[in-house]
Enzyme design. Sequence first.
Site, PDB file in Angstrom:
ATOM      1  N   TRP A  71       0.845  -1.201   0.000  1.00  0.00           N
ATOM      2  CA  TRP A  71       0.000   0.000   0.000  1.00  0.00           C
ATOM      3  C   TRP A  71       0.879   1.249   0.000  1.00  0.00           C
ATOM      4  O   TRP A  71       0.706   2.152  -0.815  1.00  0.00           O
ATOM      5  CB  TRP A  71      -0.928  -0.021   1.229  1.00  0.00           C
ATOM      6  CG  TRP A  71      -1.674   1.253   1.438  1.00  0.00           C
ATOM      7  CD1 TRP A  71      -1.475   2.164   2.436  1.00  0.00           C
ATOM      8  CD2 TRP A  71      -2.738   1.780   0.624  1.00  0.00           C
ATOM      9  NE1 TRP A  71      -2.338   3.222   2.297  1.00  0.00           N
ATOM     10  CE2 TRP A  71      -3.125   3.011   1.191  1.00  0.00           C
ATOM     11  CE3 TRP A  71      -3.379   1.319  -0.544  1.00  0.00           C
ATOM     12  CZ2 TRP A  71      -4.140   3.800   0.645  1.00  0.00           C
ATOM     13  CZ3 TRP A  71      -4.388   2.111  -1.085  1.00  0.00           C
ATOM     14  CH2 TRP A  71      -4.755   3.328  -0.491  1.00  0.00           C
ATOM     15  N   GLY A 104      17.384  -4.271   8.035  1.00  0.00           N
ATOM     16  CA  GLY A 104      17.011  -3.464   9.182  1.00  0.00           C
ATOM     17  C   GLY A 104      16.870  -4.310  10.429  1.00  0.00           C
ATOM     18  O   GLY A 104      16.941  -5.546  10.379  1.00  0.00           O
ATOM     19  N   TRP A 105      16.674  -3.626  11.543  1.00  0.00           N
ATOM     20  CA  TRP A 105      16.659  -4.304  12.837  1.00  0.00           C
ATOM     21  C   TRP A 105      15.566  -5.368  12.904  1.00  0.00           C
ATOM     22  O   TRP A 105      15.802  -6.494  13.354  1.00  0.00           O
ATOM     23  CB  TRP A 105      16.490  -3.282  13.958  1.00  0.00           C
ATOM     24  CG  TRP A 105      16.425  -3.927  15.291  1.00  0.00           C
ATOM     25  CD1 TRP A 105      15.339  -4.016  16.113  1.00  0.00           C
ATOM     26  CD2 TRP A 105      17.482  -4.624  15.971  1.00  0.00           C
ATOM     27  NE1 TRP A 105      15.652  -4.717  17.248  1.00  0.00           N
ATOM     28  CE2 TRP A 105      16.967  -5.108  17.192  1.00  0.00           C
ATOM     29  CE3 TRP A 105      18.821  -4.910  15.650  1.00  0.00           C
ATOM     30  CZ2 TRP A 105      17.731  -5.839  18.102  1.00  0.00           C
ATOM     31  CZ3 TRP A 105      19.588  -5.647  16.556  1.00  0.00           C
ATOM     32  CH2 TRP A 105      19.040  -6.095  17.755  1.00  0.00           C
ATOM     33  N   ASN A 106      14.362  -5.054  12.453  1.00  0.00           N
ATOM     34  CA  ASN A 106      13.245  -5.983  12.607  1.00  0.00           C
ATOM     35  C   ASN A 106      13.424  -7.254  11.776  1.00  0.00           C
ATOM     36  O   ASN A 106      12.909  -8.307  12.135  1.00  0.00           O
ATOM     37  CB  ASN A 106      11.919  -5.308  12.255  1.00  0.00           C
ATOM     38  CG  ASN A 106      11.542  -4.275  13.303  1.00  0.00           C
ATOM     39  OD1 ASN A 106      11.881  -4.435  14.470  1.00  0.00           O
ATOM     40  ND2 ASN A 106      10.873  -3.215  12.880  1.00  0.00           N
ATOM     41  N   GLU A 119      21.293  -7.206   9.894  1.00  0.00           N
ATOM     42  CA  GLU A 119      21.557  -7.036  11.327  1.00  0.00           C
ATOM     43  C   GLU A 119      21.283  -8.341  12.068  1.00  0.00           C
ATOM     44  O   GLU A 119      20.159  -8.577  12.474  1.00  0.00           O
ATOM     45  CB  GLU A 119      20.702  -5.899  11.876  1.00  0.00           C
ATOM     46  CG  GLU A 119      21.036  -4.567  11.188  1.00  0.00           C
ATOM     47  CD  GLU A 119      20.307  -3.374  11.791  1.00  0.00           C
ATOM     48  OE1 GLU A 119      19.898  -3.431  12.961  1.00  0.00           O
ATOM     49  OE2 GLU A 119      20.164  -2.380  11.085  1.00  0.00           O
ATOM     50  N   TYR A 120      22.289  -9.158  12.211  1.00  0.00           N
ATOM     51  CA  TYR A 120      23.674  -9.070  11.798  1.00  0.00           C
ATOM     52  C   TYR A 120      24.108 -10.443  11.345  1.00  0.00           C
ATOM     53  O   TYR A 120      23.615 -11.453  11.857  1.00  0.00           O
ATOM     54  CB  TYR A 120      24.569  -8.633  12.979  1.00  0.00           C
ATOM     55  CG  TYR A 120      24.284  -7.231  13.445  1.00  0.00           C
ATOM     56  CD1 TYR A 120      24.831  -6.138  12.762  1.00  0.00           C
ATOM     57  CD2 TYR A 120      23.457  -7.002  14.534  1.00  0.00           C
ATOM     58  CE1 TYR A 120      24.566  -4.843  13.187  1.00  0.00           C
ATOM     59  CE2 TYR A 120      23.183  -5.704  14.952  1.00  0.00           C
ATOM     60  CZ  TYR A 120      23.733  -4.636  14.279  1.00  0.00           C
ATOM     61  OH  TYR A 120      23.461  -3.355  14.690  1.00  0.00           O
ATOM     62  N   MET A 171      26.805   2.199  11.591  1.00  0.00           N
ATOM     63  CA  MET A 171      25.671   2.693  12.387  1.00  0.00           C
ATOM     64  C   MET A 171      26.186   3.229  13.729  1.00  0.00           C
ATOM     65  O   MET A 171      26.041   2.598  14.779  1.00  0.00           O
ATOM     66  CB  MET A 171      24.643   1.569  12.581  1.00  0.00           C
ATOM     67  CG  MET A 171      23.940   1.220  11.276  1.00  0.00           C
ATOM     68  SD  MET A 171      22.580   0.061  11.525  1.00  0.00           S
ATOM     69  CE  MET A 171      23.435  -1.487  11.359  1.00  0.00           C
ATOM     70  N   TYR A 211      25.499   5.004  16.250  1.00  0.00           N
ATOM     71  CA  TYR A 211      24.508   5.556  17.184  1.00  0.00           C
ATOM     72  C   TYR A 211      24.005   4.414  18.051  1.00  0.00           C
ATOM     73  O   TYR A 211      24.468   3.274  17.889  1.00  0.00           O
ATOM     74  CB  TYR A 211      23.359   6.240  16.432  1.00  0.00           C
ATOM     75  CG  TYR A 211      22.839   5.507  15.211  1.00  0.00           C
ATOM     76  CD1 TYR A 211      22.186   4.285  15.329  1.00  0.00           C
ATOM     77  CD2 TYR A 211      23.028   6.027  13.930  1.00  0.00           C
ATOM     78  CE1 TYR A 211      21.708   3.610  14.213  1.00  0.00           C
ATOM     79  CE2 TYR A 211      22.563   5.347  12.806  1.00  0.00           C
ATOM     80  CZ  TYR A 211      21.914   4.150  12.958  1.00  0.00           C
ATOM     81  OH  TYR A 211      21.457   3.467  11.856  1.00  0.00           O
ATOM     82  N   TRP A 217      20.284   8.424   9.905  1.00  0.00           N
ATOM     83  CA  TRP A 217      19.109   7.630  10.285  1.00  0.00           C
ATOM     84  C   TRP A 217      18.269   8.524  11.163  1.00  0.00           C
ATOM     85  O   TRP A 217      18.653   8.809  12.283  1.00  0.00           O
ATOM     86  CB  TRP A 217      19.457   6.331  11.002  1.00  0.00           C
ATOM     87  CG  TRP A 217      18.165   5.613  11.251  1.00  0.00           C
ATOM     88  CD1 TRP A 217      17.367   5.723  12.369  1.00  0.00           C
ATOM     89  CD2 TRP A 217      17.462   4.776  10.322  1.00  0.00           C
ATOM     90  NE1 TRP A 217      16.212   4.989  12.176  1.00  0.00           N
ATOM     91  CE2 TRP A 217      16.244   4.405  10.936  1.00  0.00           C
ATOM     92  CE3 TRP A 217      17.741   4.326   9.031  1.00  0.00           C
ATOM     93  CZ2 TRP A 217      15.303   3.582  10.302  1.00  0.00           C
ATOM     94  CZ3 TRP A 217      16.807   3.514   8.414  1.00  0.00           C
ATOM     95  CH2 TRP A 217      15.606   3.139   9.047  1.00  0.00           C
TER      96      TRP A 217
END
Length: 367
Positions: free
Chosen positions: A75, A104-106, A146-147, A201, A203, A341
């Site tokens: 969508w 990505g993290w998820n 990741e990762y 990354m 941070y 980010w």
Amino acid sequence: MIFKLLLVFSAVLISAHQTSAATDKIICFFASWAGYRNGDGSFKPNNIDPNLCTHVFYAFLGVDTDGSLKILDSWNEIDLGGLQNVESLKSVNPNLKVLVSIGGWNAGNAILNGVAASSTLRANLIASCISFFQQWGYDGIDIDWEYPVNSDKANFVKLLQEMRTAFDANNYLISVTVSATPLSSYDVPQITAVADLINIMSYDYHVAGQGGVTGHNAPLYGPESVNTSVHAWLDAGADSAKLSLSVPFYGHSFTLADETKHGIGDSATTGIGGPLTQSPGVLGYNEICEYYNDWTRVWDDEAQVPYSYDSFNWASFDDPESIGIKAKYAADNGLAGVAIWSIDTDDFHGSCGTVDVLLQAIKNNID
Ligand SMILES: *[C@@H]1O[C@H](CO)[C@@H](O)[C@H](O)[C@H]1NC(C)=O
């Protein structure tokens, strides 16, 4: 004679251009779900300034078990025109590069663990990428795995090498987005040999709730900091001309245990979420500057970043001053550039003054 001189002069210009590694990349991650945020928080592709970003990374797509790219929210990405509208920014700035970011993290390790291990599935992914680039007009891929774990190490390199071979004919770009500190599962020299860009990354060095105490999200200096991460990658064999540090356009919020103890390392739990991003423990810079600007701001001279507090509330974050200093650090160290980010929590309406004040701070300090 004049003609000859001109030739010599332009040859000198060309060689000077080739030998100086310019810090000229502003890599803007666009979290495509930012379009769903409330009111002024809703950030769509037309909120991206294609003259401030040199690269836009569309985050995120997934990867199916058969190796093909997977659109996770059709969508948003297709019906509402997300992918198309980001690509259209190239008509405003023809030099803009638009990449699709996977992982990505998820997504976790599963995004590529099985695919990278199989030559058939690697080939499927590569073919799927090329047809995606052709269909949507994208310039390349960013792999945000990741990762990888140690058993993925060689497979990750194989995937990158096979991508390089397949992408070269059309100069499609390969970027990797990696942990702040090199993991033992990264073959840094091989990754460096193949990738166009390596975004660290840098941070989340300390997140809300961690250890029950306050701490900086992304200190530039100190024992665990942007600086130590950059040095660790360079020492591991990364080429500075491909390496970019990341800056967070968000902070971490904490609730203090004692409102009179509001320094670094004081007792605290996860703090408030903001009205726009609505995520406990995280505040967009736009929220910090618009809603929490009456908090007391403290500048940490060692870390070169601010934090702020008000009663039991506490936040560590980056602002135009700290981001400007980090961009200058990237330039002073001959890095490729600065990644963000993510750009959807800049002050993109200029509610606190300057539109895109954080992106402007980067641009003004790498030039
Ligand atoms: C940056 O990190 C390097 C490597 O850890 C260290 O030698 C250097 O002193 C640090 N710079 C500052 C200003 O802390």
